[in-house]
Design an enzyme around this catalytic site. Structure first.
Site, short mmCIF file in Angstrom:
data_model
loop_
_atom_site.label_atom_id
_atom_site.label_comp_id
_atom_site.label_asym_id
_atom_site.label_seq_id
_atom_site.Cartn_x
_atom_site.Cartn_y
_atom_site.Cartn_z
N CYS A 64 0.82 -1.20 0.00
CA CYS A 64 0.00 0.00 0.00
C CYS A 64 0.86 1.25 0.00
O CYS A 64 2.06 1.20 0.25
CB CYS A 64 -0.97 0.00 1.18
SG CYS A 64 -0.24 0.13 2.79
N CYS A 65 0.19 2.36 -0.32
CA CYS A 65 0.82 3.67 -0.37
C CYS A 65 1.90 3.67 -1.45
O CYS A 65 1.63 3.34 -2.59
CB CYS A 65 1.35 4.06 1.01
SG CYS A 65 1.71 5.81 1.21
N ILE A 66 3.14 3.97 -1.12
CA ILE A 66 4.22 4.02 -2.10
C ILE A 66 4.89 2.66 -2.31
O ILE A 66 5.64 2.48 -3.27
CB ILE A 66 5.26 5.12 -1.73
CG1 ILE A 66 6.21 5.44 -2.88
CG2 ILE A 66 6.05 4.71 -0.49
CD1 ILE A 66 5.56 6.04 -4.10
N PRO A 123 3.99 -0.12 -3.67
CA PRO A 123 3.90 -0.79 -4.96
C PRO A 123 5.10 -0.53 -5.89
O PRO A 123 5.34 -1.31 -6.82
CB PRO A 123 2.60 -0.25 -5.56
CG PRO A 123 1.75 0.00 -4.36
CD PRO A 123 2.72 0.56 -3.34
N THR A 153 -3.11 -0.89 -2.89
CA THR A 153 -4.06 0.19 -2.64
C THR A 153 -3.28 1.48 -2.39
O THR A 153 -2.11 1.43 -2.00
CB THR A 153 -5.01 -0.13 -1.46
OG1 THR A 153 -6.06 0.82 -1.43
CG2 THR A 153 -4.29 -0.12 -0.13
#
Length: 179
Positions: free
Chosen positions: A90-92, A94, A152
């Site tokens: 999640c967040c950065i 990925p 996400t």
């Protein structure tokens, strides 16, 4: 102690930090060195985001698309992927999958910058790196079934905490379904 930190923040002697100790403090419990992680002991892994991913687990914060991933974490991500075990990010975070799993599908929110999605340009960089970016809202997650990867946007979006919480909940649920 307070004076020492103030002195250091004003340019004094550089403070040495221990990431395991800081992680244990934040987690309020025991943590283990990721180099000791046994992939066979887990059904899935979820990697939270935040600046630690961009600065400590990779050098994305300074190198952007030319970043490298911390070798220990790279080994873990590739081992989970090779074993067919799901990865949630999640967040950065990925960006880690994009760097290590060519052609994967991820979301970091939207690819059109606006007040709600101020970091939308990240999606374009991820596309340049060879992934497929899928636009999703904060309460949603994207599932790349082929790579068993769930992502996400979390704090890549200006949203209320409960909306971010809901999106992360979807990520956890979808990751567990793949496990």
């Amino acid at each position: 102690m307070l004076w020492k930190r103030l002195y250091q923040s004003l340019g004094g002697q550089e403070e040495k930090r221990n990431i395991l100790q800081e992680s244990a403090r934040i987690a309020r419990g025991d943590v283990a060195d990721m180099a000791k992680l046994d992939v066979s002991a887990f059904d899935a892994v979820i990697i939270p985001g935040g600046f630690g991913v961009a600065k400590n687990l990779s050098d994305w914060a300074v190198k952007n698309k030319d970043c490298t991933v911390l070798p220990q974490l790279e080994k873990i991500i590739k081992a989970f992927h090779k074993a067919g075990k799901p990865l949630g990010m999640c967040c950065i975070s990925p960006i880690l999958a994009v760097k290590l799993l060519p052609g994967c599908e991820v979301t970091v929110g939207q690819d059109e910058e606006c007040e709600k999605f101020p970091y939308a340009k990240t999606a374009g960089v991820l596309k340049e790196m060879g992934c497929k970016h899928v636009n999703k809202d904060v309460g949603e997650a994207h599932v790349d079934v082929k790579n068993k990867l769930v992502t996400t946007c979390a704090f890549m979006c200006n949203a209320s905490f409960h909306q971010i919480f809901d999106g992360i909940g979807v990520l956890v649920k979808e990751t567990l379904i793949l496990a």
